[in-house]
Motif scaffolding. Structure first.
Motif, PDB file in Angstrom:
ATOM      1  N   CYS A   1      87.180 131.900   0.375  1.00  0.00           N
ATOM      2  CA  CYS A   1      88.088 130.773   0.203  1.00  0.00           C
ATOM      3  C   CYS A   1      87.545 129.916  -0.929  1.00  0.00           C
ATOM      4  CB  CYS A   1      88.184 129.966   1.486  1.00  0.00           C
ATOM      5  SG  CYS A   1      89.215 128.482   1.373  1.00  0.00           S
ATOM      6  N   VAL A   2      88.247 129.935  -2.044  1.00  0.00           N
ATOM      7  CA  VAL A   2      87.829 129.157  -3.204  1.00  0.00           C
ATOM      8  C   VAL A   2      88.585 127.842  -3.224  1.00  0.00           C
ATOM      9  CG1 VAL A   2      87.656 129.103  -5.714  1.00  0.00           C
ATOM     10  CG2 VAL A   2      87.337 131.265  -4.484  1.00  0.00           C
ATOM     11  N   ALA A   3      87.857 126.765  -3.411  1.00  0.00           N
ATOM     12  CA  ALA A   3      88.454 125.429  -3.429  1.00  0.00           C
ATOM     13  C   ALA A   3      88.458 124.859  -4.835  1.00  0.00           C
ATOM     14  CB  ALA A   3      87.682 124.503  -2.501  1.00  0.00           C
ATOM     15  N   SER A   4      89.551 124.220  -5.185  1.00  0.00           N
ATOM     16  CA  SER A   4      89.609 123.517  -6.463  1.00  0.00           C
ATOM     17  C   SER A   4      89.335 122.043  -6.217  1.00  0.00           C
ATOM     18  CB  SER A   4      90.980 123.691  -7.105  1.00  0.00           C
ATOM     19  OG  SER A   4      91.978 123.084  -6.296  1.00  0.00           O
ATOM     20  N   GLY A   5      89.009 121.341  -7.253  1.00  0.00           N
ATOM     21  CA  GLY A   5      88.755 119.914  -7.099  1.00  0.00           C
ATOM     22  C   GLY A   5      87.291 119.615  -6.880  1.00  0.00           C
ATOM     23  N   ARG A   6      86.978 118.353  -6.897  1.00  0.00           N
ATOM     24  CA  ARG A   6      85.597 117.923  -6.761  1.00  0.00           C
ATOM     25  C   ARG A   6      85.230 117.701  -5.306  1.00  0.00           C
ATOM     26  NH1 ARG A   6      85.459 113.342 -11.593  1.00  0.00           N
ATOM     27  NH2 ARG A   6      86.036 114.757 -13.315  1.00  0.00           N
ATOM     28  N   ALA A   7      83.974 117.474  -5.095  1.00  0.00           N
ATOM     29  CA  ALA A   7      83.463 117.064  -3.783  1.00  0.00           C
ATOM     30  C   ALA A   7      83.585 118.148  -2.723  1.00  0.00           C
ATOM     31  CB  ALA A   7      84.154 115.787  -3.301  1.00  0.00           C
ATOM     32  N   PHE A   8      83.674 119.414  -3.140  1.00  0.00           N
ATOM     33  CA  PHE A   8      83.769 120.497  -2.150  1.00  0.00           C
ATOM     34  C   PHE A   8      82.615 120.418  -1.167  1.00  0.00           C
ATOM     35  CE2 PHE A   8      84.595 124.543  -0.309  1.00  0.00           C
ATOM     36  CZ  PHE A   8      83.373 125.197  -0.187  1.00  0.00           C
ATOM     37  N   SER A   9      81.427 120.120  -1.658  1.00  0.00           N
ATOM     38  CA  SER A   9      80.246 120.130  -0.798  1.00  0.00           C
ATOM     39  C   SER A   9      80.320 119.061   0.292  1.00  0.00           C
ATOM     40  CB  SER A   9      78.980 119.936  -1.638  1.00  0.00           C
ATOM     41  OG  SER A   9      79.019 118.690  -2.310  1.00  0.00           O
TER      42      SER A   9
ATOM     43  N   ALA B   1      86.151 129.807  12.980  1.00  0.00           N
ATOM     44  CA  ALA B   1      84.814 129.330  12.630  1.00  0.00           C
ATOM     45  C   ALA B   1      84.929 128.106  11.736  1.00  0.00           C
ATOM     46  CB  ALA B   1      84.021 130.422  11.921  1.00  0.00           C
ATOM     47  N   GLY B   2      83.872 127.304  11.728  1.00  0.00           N
ATOM     48  CA  GLY B   2      83.840 126.150  10.854  1.00  0.00           C
ATOM     49  C   GLY B   2      82.421 125.876  10.409  1.00  0.00           C
ATOM     50  N   ILE B   3      82.302 125.221   9.278  1.00  0.00           N
ATOM     51  CA  ILE B   3      80.986 124.887   8.750  1.00  0.00           C
ATOM     52  C   ILE B   3      81.034 123.485   8.168  1.00  0.00           C
ATOM     53  CG2 ILE B   3      81.488 126.018   6.518  1.00  0.00           C
ATOM     54  CD1 ILE B   3      78.467 126.791   6.454  1.00  0.00           C
ATOM     55  N   MET B   4      80.071 122.662   8.560  1.00  0.00           N
ATOM     56  CA  MET B   4      80.001 121.296   8.059  1.00  0.00           C
ATOM     57  C   MET B   4      79.336 121.277   6.688  1.00  0.00           C
ATOM     58  SD  MET B   4      78.996 119.236  11.525  1.00  0.00           S
ATOM     59  CE  MET B   4      78.686 117.739  10.580  1.00  0.00           C
ATOM     60  N   TRP B   5      79.424 120.121   6.055  1.00  0.00           N
ATOM     61  CA  TRP B   5      78.769 119.969   4.753  1.00  0.00           C
ATOM     62  C   TRP B   5      77.255 120.183   4.865  1.00  0.00           C
ATOM     63  CZ3 TRP B   5      81.264 116.274   7.578  1.00  0.00           C
ATOM     64  CH2 TRP B   5      80.464 115.298   8.182  1.00  0.00           C
ATOM     65  N   SER B   6      76.700 119.947   6.045  1.00  0.00           N
ATOM     66  CA  SER B   6      75.273 120.107   6.282  1.00  0.00           C
ATOM     67  C   SER B   6      74.888 121.562   6.523  1.00  0.00           C
ATOM     68  CB  SER B   6      74.858 119.280   7.496  1.00  0.00           C
ATOM     69  OG  SER B   6      75.551 119.749   8.647  1.00  0.00           O
ATOM     70  N   GLY B   7      75.878 122.416   6.731  1.00  0.00           N
ATOM     71  CA  GLY B   7      75.594 123.821   7.023  1.00  0.00           C
ATOM     72  C   GLY B   7      75.664 124.157   8.504  1.00  0.00           C
TER      73      GLY B   7
ATOM     74  N   PRO C   1      89.436 119.727   6.665  1.00  0.00           N
ATOM     75  CA  PRO C   1      89.865 118.473   7.280  1.00  0.00           C
ATOM     76  C   PRO C   1      89.656 117.322   6.304  1.00  0.00           C
ATOM     77  CG  PRO C   1      87.670 118.994   8.020  1.00  0.00           C
ATOM     78  CD  PRO C   1      88.074 120.100   7.090  1.00  0.00           C
ATOM     79  N   PRO C   2      90.056 116.128   6.645  1.00  0.00           N
ATOM     80  CA  PRO C   2      89.822 114.985   5.755  1.00  0.00           C
ATOM     81  C   PRO C   2      88.344 114.821   5.430  1.00  0.00           C
ATOM     82  CG  PRO C   2      91.331 114.377   7.497  1.00  0.00           C
ATOM     83  CD  PRO C   2      90.827 115.747   7.830  1.00  0.00           C
ATOM     84  N   LEU C   3      88.072 114.285   4.260  1.00  0.00           N
ATOM     85  CA  LEU C   3      86.708 114.088   3.805  1.00  0.00           C
ATOM     86  C   LEU C   3      85.920 113.276   4.821  1.00  0.00           C
ATOM     87  CD1 LEU C   3      84.979 114.724   1.290  1.00  0.00           C
ATOM     88  CD2 LEU C   3      85.550 112.433   0.458  1.00  0.00           C
ATOM     89  N   GLY C   4      84.718 113.755   5.118  1.00  0.00           N
ATOM     90  CA  GLY C   4      83.862 113.043   6.054  1.00  0.00           C
ATOM     91  C   GLY C   4      84.058 113.432   7.499  1.00  0.00           C
TER      92      GLY C   4
END
Length: 123
Positions: free
Chosen positions: A21-29, A48-54, A97-100
């Motif tokens: 799954c490739v995402a465009s835009g900034r702040a993907f991490s 499955a899901g993965i948080m920004w922390s891994g 989901p929404p940022l954060g």
């Protein structure tokens, strides 16, 4: 955020596929990422899901067969699927989901969706 899923296909029982799954835009991490699937006549379900922390989370049916990961440098999330069975046949979607937000398991809590990639497992 725009998401583009790929990597689906036709495999035999016991086979493997790696979905991307490739995402465009900034702040993907900074985004959590999720994978869902939907079979004909069934509701969309959390895979499955993965948080920004891994930190990761999986649907109960996964039972160690799938692994979610991410490469922030490539703006890409992956779902490695192993030991596939016919009941895994579905359209697989990536979503954010929404940022954060942490990793929700409810589809309604996701803002951004990819177009889906078909996974078909033959018996």
């Amino acid at each position: 955020v725009q998401l583009q899923a790929s990597g689906g296909g036709l495999v035999q029982t016991g086979g493997s596929l790696r979905l991307s799954c490739v995402a465009s835009g900034r702040a993907f991490s900074s985004y959590a990422m999720g994978w869902f699937r939907q079979a004909p006549g069934k509701e969309r379900e959390f895979v499955a899901g993965i948080m920004w922390s891994g930190i990761t989370d999986y649907g109960d049916f996964v039972k160690g067969r799938f692994t979610i990961s991410r490469d922030n440098a490539k703006n890409t999330a992956y779902l490695q699927t192993n030991s596939l069975a016919p009941e895994d046949t579905a359209v697989y979607y990536c979503a954010a989901p929404p940022l954060g937000t942490e990793v929700p398991i409810t589809p309604a809590k996701y803002y951004y969706w990819g177009q889906g990639t078909q996974v078909t497992v033959s018996s």
